[in-house]
Design an enzyme around this catalytic site. Structure first.
Site, PDB file in Angstrom:
ATOM      1  N   ASP A  38       2.736  -7.553   6.494  1.00 55.47           N
ATOM      2  CA  ASP A  38       3.807  -7.065   7.368  1.00 55.47           C
ATOM      3  C   ASP A  38       4.512  -8.210   8.089  1.00 55.47           C
ATOM      4  O   ASP A  38       5.739  -8.232   8.210  1.00 55.47           O
ATOM      5  CB  ASP A  38       3.243  -6.085   8.403  1.00 55.47           C
ATOM      6  CG  ASP A  38       2.521  -4.913   7.752  1.00 55.47           C
ATOM      7  OD1 ASP A  38       2.664  -4.733   6.534  1.00 55.47           O
ATOM      8  OD2 ASP A  38       1.812  -4.193   8.466  1.00 55.47           O
ATOM      9  N   TYR A  92      -8.653   2.246   8.570  1.00 51.05           N
ATOM     10  CA  TYR A  92      -8.168   0.988   7.982  1.00 51.05           C
ATOM     11  C   TYR A  92      -9.307  -0.036   7.953  1.00 51.05           C
ATOM     12  O   TYR A  92      -9.576  -0.672   6.927  1.00 51.05           O
ATOM     13  CB  TYR A  92      -6.978   0.450   8.790  1.00 51.05           C
ATOM     14  CG  TYR A  92      -6.355  -0.785   8.181  1.00 51.05           C
ATOM     15  CD1 TYR A  92      -5.271  -0.689   7.307  1.00 51.05           C
ATOM     16  CD2 TYR A  92      -6.862  -2.052   8.466  1.00 51.05           C
ATOM     17  CE1 TYR A  92      -4.712  -1.825   6.733  1.00 51.05           C
ATOM     18  CE2 TYR A  92      -6.311  -3.189   7.899  1.00 51.05           C
ATOM     19  CZ  TYR A  92      -5.233  -3.069   7.041  1.00 51.05           C
ATOM     20  OH  TYR A  92      -4.683  -4.201   6.474  1.00 51.05           O
ATOM     21  N   GLU A 149      -0.490  -1.892  -2.311  1.00 47.57           N
ATOM     22  CA  GLU A 149      -0.994  -1.372  -1.024  1.00 47.57           C
ATOM     23  C   GLU A 149      -2.481  -1.655  -0.863  1.00 47.57           C
ATOM     24  O   GLU A 149      -3.276  -1.436  -1.779  1.00 47.57           O
ATOM     25  CB  GLU A 149      -0.733   0.135  -0.985  1.00 47.57           C
ATOM     26  CG  GLU A 149      -0.207   0.600   0.329  1.00 47.57           C
ATOM     27  CD  GLU A 149       1.147  -0.022   0.667  1.00 47.57           C
ATOM     28  OE1 GLU A 149       1.163  -1.019   1.428  1.00 47.57           O
ATOM     29  OE2 GLU A 149       2.168   0.499   0.205  1.00 47.57           O
ATOM     30  N   SER A 176       4.532  -2.959  14.852  1.00 49.74           N
ATOM     31  CA  SER A 176       3.658  -3.926  15.542  1.00 49.74           C
ATOM     32  C   SER A 176       3.966  -5.347  15.094  1.00 49.74           C
ATOM     33  O   SER A 176       4.121  -6.250  15.918  1.00 49.74           O
ATOM     34  CB  SER A 176       2.181  -3.672  15.253  1.00 49.74           C
ATOM     35  OG  SER A 176       1.885  -2.333  15.254  1.00 49.74           O
ATOM     36  N   GLY A 225       4.786   3.975  14.835  1.00 50.83           N
ATOM     37  CA  GLY A 225       3.851   4.977  14.305  1.00 50.83           C
ATOM     38  C   GLY A 225       4.323   5.603  13.005  1.00 50.83           C
ATOM     39  O   GLY A 225       3.773   6.594  12.559  1.00 50.83           O
TER      40      GLY A 225
HETATM   41  C1  GLA Z   1      -0.899  -2.140   7.050  1.00 58.14           C
HETATM   42  C2  GLA Z   1      -1.391  -3.559   7.305  1.00 58.14           C
HETATM   43  C3  GLA Z   1      -1.056  -4.479   6.117  1.00 58.14           C
HETATM   44  C4  GLA Z   1      -1.474  -3.881   4.783  1.00 58.14           C
HETATM   45  C5  GLA Z   1      -1.010  -2.423   4.683  1.00 58.14           C
HETATM   46  C6  GLA Z   1      -1.527  -1.737   3.445  1.00 58.14           C
HETATM   47  O1  GLA Z   1       0.497  -2.125   7.039  1.00 58.14           O
HETATM   48  O2  GLA Z   1      -0.817  -4.077   8.468  1.00 58.14           O
HETATM   49  O3  GLA Z   1      -1.647  -5.745   6.309  1.00 58.14           O
HETATM   50  O4  GLA Z   1      -2.857  -3.984   4.613  1.00 58.14           O
HETATM   51  O5  GLA Z   1      -1.388  -1.656   5.810  1.00 58.14           O
HETATM   52  O6  GLA Z   1      -1.016  -2.297   2.295  1.00 58.14           O
END
Ligand code: GLA
Length: 376
Positions: free
Chosen positions: A165, A217, A27, A121, A115
């Protein structure tokens, strides 16, 4: 009459889909050139589409009223707002890269909660991109579509996300987790079948409101990039675990030290998880999940009480390991449990949530599923 004909008055040319994901481990490592291990979920976004020749894209969503239209010629970052920014961003990036997409009617349908940290997304961007390309029979490598979708999210929508993602949504295969090395841009499909070991992967949406999620973030990403610059490396991936103490000693700021420690140890945990999975030792992965959660809670500071209570309760009820998954500040946890203990662990979490006065959590089907494809 189909929903598409009802909305647009013309027949559809095809249907495309892209799934959501949960990350098993790794993560906040993707934007540090690190390693991730997501699976795609059965939950997905579907785009039913027909081609237009007038340079206009019209989007409708089964969850929203009305049709939103935009001209391809006048697309620019920020020109379309709200949920339609995602299909607009996908169209924008494809055009920018020279794909002749002409125009389209798009009906978006979803069974992927938004969410909840399940990458709705990325799934929306990927589903739209594969539909716009598919309408013109343009064959583009899935990893390239993932990169385009990330660029759309970074540059059109304005969210500084990494590439995990989109890669999960495009490149996962059924029955496997996707081992993705961002620095090498290489992938490996790792068989993932907890049931074969009498285990289950629980995915639990803790229903926590996302508070300040975007700003937090971006702040985490910035800290990591600043620390890498201070250490004179292109990205934190370059710090080997053996060199971590030395690197921490060279950082002036305590917060930066903790962020770096999370990233470096988390990348090592992905490597250790992969080694265990390759050796057929899924049961032994549990403690790595739990250590990942502690690192995200204490060093990266992106958990919320709902995530911590869900993880602690799962462990107390016998889970082999549990962690928050995704960007943090809400979303879901993953827990590795004995298949026979599934109901007991879920019941324990529900009970703990009710005692804390939290919203009732829900669990999702975590069958590792296939990445984006044409449906019909
Ligand atoms: C979100 C972001 C990813 C990644 C995760 C954390 O999902 O879209 O790119 O950074 O958080 O691992």
């Amino acid at each position: 009459m189909s929903k598409f004909v009802e909305v647009f008055g013309v027949p559809a040319d095809g249907v495309w889909r892209a799934p959501g994901r949960v990350n098993l481990i790794g993560e906040h490592t993707d934007y540090n050139d690190g390693l991730v291990l997501p699976i795609a979920l059965p939950n997905q976004i579907t785009v039913t589409a027909s081609a237009r020749t007038d340079g206009v894209v019209a989007v409708a969503s089964s969850g929203q009223d009305g049709i939103i239209t935009f001209e391809l010629d006048s697309l620019a970052p920020g020109s379309v707002a709200d949920w339609a920014a995602y299909p607009a961003g996908a169209a924008w990036v494809l055009l920018k890269d020279g794909y002749e997409i002409g125009g389209a009617n798009l009906l978006v349908e979803s069974d992927l909660p938004s969410g909840a940290g399940l990458s709705s997304s990325a799934a929306l961007l990927c589903a739209t991109a594969v539909a716009l390309l598919g309408l013109r029979d343009l064959d583009v490598d899935p990893a390239e579509v993932a990169r385009l979708a990330q660029r759309a999210e970074n540059q059109y929508v304005g969210a500084p996300v990494g590439l995990m993602d989109q890669m999960a949504s495009m490149c996962c295969t059924a029955g496997h987790a996707l081992y993705f090395d961002i620095r090498a841009m290489s992938t490996d499909q790792i068989p993932f079948d907890p049931a074969a070991d009498d285990l289950a992967l629980l995915v639990i949406d803790v229903k926590a409101p996302h508070r300040h999620v975007d700003g937090e973030y971006a702040a985490r990403r910035k800290s990591c990039e600043q620390a890498a610059a201070e250490l004179g490396v292109p990205a934190l991936r370059s710090i080997a675990p053996e060199d971590l103490d030395d690197a921490l000693g060279r950082l002036s700021d305590d917060v930066a030290r903790r962020r770096v420690r999370h990233v470096v140890t988390e990348i090592r945990r992905v490597e250790d998880t992969i080694a265990l999975l390759r050796a057929g030792r899924l049961r032994d992965v549990g403690p790595l999940f739990t250590a990942s959660h502690a690192s995200l809670r204490d060093d990266f500071e992106i958990t919320v009480p709902e995530l911590d209570v869900a993880v602690d309760t799962a462990l107390a009820a016998g889970a082999l390991g549990a962690r928050m998954t995704g960007g943090g500040f809400g979303g879901c946890i993953v827990a590795l449990v004995e298949a026979s203990a599934t109901n007991e662990v879920l019941a324990a979490i529900e009970k703990a949530f009710s005692k804390e006065g939290f919203t009732k959590p829900t669990s999702l089907d975590a069958t590792p599923s296939a990445g984006a494809s044409r449906v019909s």
